[in-house]
Design an enzyme around this catalytic site. Structure first.
Site, PDB file in Angstrom:
ATOM      1  N   ASP A 179       9.659 -78.017 -19.419  1.00  0.00           N
ATOM      2  CA  ASP A 179       8.691 -77.175 -18.708  1.00  0.00           C
ATOM      3  C   ASP A 179       8.969 -75.724 -19.089  1.00  0.00           C
ATOM      4  OD1 ASP A 179       6.660 -76.358 -17.038  1.00  0.00           O
ATOM      5  OD2 ASP A 179       7.842 -76.505 -15.204  1.00  0.00           O
ATOM      6  N   ALA A 180       8.842 -75.449 -20.380  1.00  0.00           N
ATOM      7  CA  ALA A 180       9.249 -74.157 -20.939  1.00  0.00           C
ATOM      8  C   ALA A 180       8.213 -73.072 -20.677  1.00  0.00           C
ATOM      9  CB  ALA A 180       9.511 -74.296 -22.439  1.00  0.00           C
TER      10      ALA A 180
END
Length: 256
Positions: A179-180
């Site tokens: 979940d960058a």
């Protein structure tokens, strides 16, 4: 379950300040240099998985939080970690974004080169999650572009499935954040060095493009910048646009 409930049961001290909740079914609080992430009984397994990932990353050279304690009761659980210093990427001022993109690219590359990660996030499982979310009618429209909101979620999923064979054929595995997004990366406001990665519940071995797709679209949408400097710092100035598009569409279908 709230932190107050845990405190009354003797698990935590008082005087914790609630922080803005993320996208998961947890409540987050801060006291000094500690962060408490709490959940009800249904979320214990997921929070425990995040705890293990935080602990693993803390044993590497990639900056992040450290696990301080794990509190569990019949009412749920609470993960205590150190607070990552600095400011989230979403708060980096416009004048500093060029430098921040460079350090972000280097840090994501550093993460992607870590060896011996015990966690995996296979594409088949991610697609299965998306199929479940779409089947339940639980796709969050806030995660979709204006264009995608005009398309039935089942059709969006069909677009993903049509590209699956190609993406699997060229798959390039690495240790990915999962979940960058900019709020999950903290920076030193003076040096613009990355001070830590947070919200590691999806960390695991996956196609590196799953991170690159989210990071680049966030830079474009939230910072209104060309992500070229980020990609150059990462070491991939000419990415596969087809794979970027695939993961950009897949991700919002997995959050229901």
């Amino acid at each position: 379950m709230t932190l107050r409930d845990l405190w009354r049961s003797g698990l935590l001290p008082s005087e914790w300040v609630p922080l803005e909740d993320g996208e998961s079914d947890t409540s987050v609080y801060r006291q000094g240099d500690l962060i408490a992430k709490c959940c009800g009984p249904a979320g214990v397994e997921e929070l425990a998985a995040e705890r293990d990932r935080v602990a693993w990353l803390a044993g590497t050279d990639v900056p992040g939080a450290a696990v301080v304690d794990w509190l569990e009761s019949p009412d749920g659980a609470c993960l205590l970690t150190t607070a990552v210093p600095g400011i989230p990427g979403s708060a980096v001022p416009e004048r500093s974004r060029g430098a921040a993109m460079v350090t972000l690219g280097r840090t994501i590359r550093q993460l992607h080169t870590l060896p011996d990660c015990p966690f995996e996030r296979p594409l088949a499982e991610v697609i299965a999650t998306a199929e479940d979310v779409v089947r339940r009618g639980a796709v969050n429209p806030d995660f979709l572009t204006d264009e995608w909101r005009q398309v039935p979620p089942a059709e969006l999923l069909a677009r993903v499935l049509a590209e699956r064979a190609y993406v699997e054929f060229v798959e390039d595995l690495a240790v990915c954040h999962g979940d960058a997004c900019l709020p999950n990366v903290f920076f030193d406001p003076e040096t613009l060095e990355v001070t830590g990665l947070i919200d590691l519940g999806r960390l695991g071995v996956a196609d590196r493009y799953s991170d690159l797709a989210l990071a680049t679209i966030q830079l474009h949408d939230e910072w209104s910048v060309d992500p070229g400097p980020f990609l150059t710092a990462y070491g991939l100035p000419d990415p596969d646009q087809r794979r970027l598009d695939f993961f950009r569409l897949l991700d919002p279908l997995t959050w229901g």
